[in-house]
Design a protein around this motif. Structure first.
Motif, PDB file in Angstrom:
ATOM      1  N   TRP A  90      -3.206  -1.487  -7.591  1.00 60.96           N
ATOM      2  CA  TRP A  90      -4.280  -1.397  -6.468  1.00 60.96           C
ATOM      3  C   TRP A  90      -5.106  -2.905  -6.524  1.00 60.96           C
ATOM      4  CZ3 TRP A  90      -3.638   1.716  -2.837  1.00 60.96           C
ATOM      5  CH2 TRP A  90      -4.757   2.227  -1.710  1.00 60.96           C
ATOM      6  N   LEU A 139      -8.562   2.082   2.004  1.00 60.08           N
ATOM      7  CA  LEU A 139      -8.449   1.403   0.554  1.00 60.08           C
ATOM      8  C   LEU A 139      -9.807   2.250  -0.134  1.00 60.08           C
ATOM      9  CD1 LEU A 139      -7.578  -2.371   1.199  1.00 60.08           C
ATOM     10  CD2 LEU A 139      -6.119  -0.343   1.034  1.00 60.08           C
ATOM     11  N   ILE A 157      -3.204  -5.096  -4.406  1.00 59.79           N
ATOM     12  CA  ILE A 157      -3.515  -4.714  -2.835  1.00 59.79           C
ATOM     13  C   ILE A 157      -4.833  -5.101  -2.466  1.00 59.79           C
ATOM     14  CG2 ILE A 157      -4.235  -2.629  -1.507  1.00 59.79           C
ATOM     15  CD1 ILE A 157      -1.837  -1.200  -3.091  1.00 59.79           C
ATOM     16  N   VAL A 174       0.993  -1.195   0.045  1.00 52.95           N
ATOM     17  CA  VAL A 174      -0.188   0.058  -0.172  1.00 52.95           C
ATOM     18  C   VAL A 174       0.845   1.319  -0.143  1.00 52.95           C
ATOM     19  CG1 VAL A 174      -1.678   1.331   1.319  1.00 52.95           C
ATOM     20  CG2 VAL A 174      -1.906  -0.955   1.196  1.00 52.95           C
ATOM     21  N   ALA A 224      -2.992   4.506   6.198  1.00 55.27           N
ATOM     22  CA  ALA A 224      -2.746   2.870   5.874  1.00 55.27           C
ATOM     23  C   ALA A 224      -1.551   2.289   6.667  1.00 55.27           C
ATOM     24  CB  ALA A 224      -2.625   2.637   4.348  1.00 55.27           C
TER      25      ALA A 224
END
Length: 210
Positions: free
Chosen positions: A82, A155, A85, A53, A188
């Motif tokens: 992403w 997120l 992730i 992240v 994060a």
């Protein structure tokens, strides 16, 4: 003949009791190993997710702060990272659910073992220790769950950023606040680091119960 039969019966009874106890030991150890494995898997994914992240957001931030950034290229790279992730995060949540299930089984086995103690005082003492340990663990588990929910929000902010980035790419001009991207990365990083306490508590649970 009768004597031989009685001896054989007693021997069979002793062997049966021994086998029963061995099965109890194996069952208890199995639940402990399953819990330990679940915790280690959770920690592995937590560390990887945290690194992924932060690196992805920092790279996007650096790309966007360059002179005349190639927005379509930045958007494409960000989407690729992403997506990975999100997959890693799903693994983290699944591991967390497995930890919860295996910890329930672990405490169930502890209580079952303690309840089978004949000595009333000793039985109550052991059940009390189990209850106290469970109380501490439940607090830790609840806090970890809250942190995971917050990571979900972070997120989702990353998803929103991606949509803005795609729109900016289409318009061929940048109107995204890079500082917001930096804040998402910091949130994060902090939240995922907080989950380390959950892993440590789980390890203590299966290694010593203190």
């Amino acid at each position: 003949m009768i004597r031989k039969t009685m001896i054989g019966t007693l021997l069979l009874l002793v062997l049966s009791l021994g086998a029963c106890r061995w099965e109890t030991t194996k069952k208890a150890l199995k639940h402990g190993e399953v819990l330990k494995s679940s915790i280690e898997s959770f920690e592995k994914n937590r560390v990887k997710l945290s690194s992924q992240v932060v690196e992805t957001l920092q790279e996007a931030e650096e790309s966007l702060t360059q002179a005349n950034p190639d927005l379509p290229e930045v958007s494409k790279d960000f989407e690729k990272e992403w997506t990975g992730i999100q997959a890693r995060y799903n693994k983290l949540k699944n591991d967390f659910e497995r930890v919860g299930k295996s910890s329930d089984e672990y405490f169930g086995t502890l209580d079952q073992l303690s309840s089978s103690i004949n000595n009333e005082k000793l039985r109550k003492d052991e059940l009390g220790k189990n209850a106290e340990l469970r109380k501490k663990w439940d607090v830790t588990y609840k806090e970890a769950g809250q942190s995971i929910d917050k990571v979900t929000s972070v997120l989702e902010s990353g998803n929103d950023f991606h949509m803005v980035l795609v729109a900016s790419s289409i318009r061929q001009k940048l109107n995204q606040n890079v500082e917001e991207l930096h804040n998402i990365a910091e949130q994060a990083k902090s939240l995922l680091a907080d989950l380390e306490a959950f892993t440590q508590a789980g390890r203590q649970l299966v290694e010593g119960g203190e």
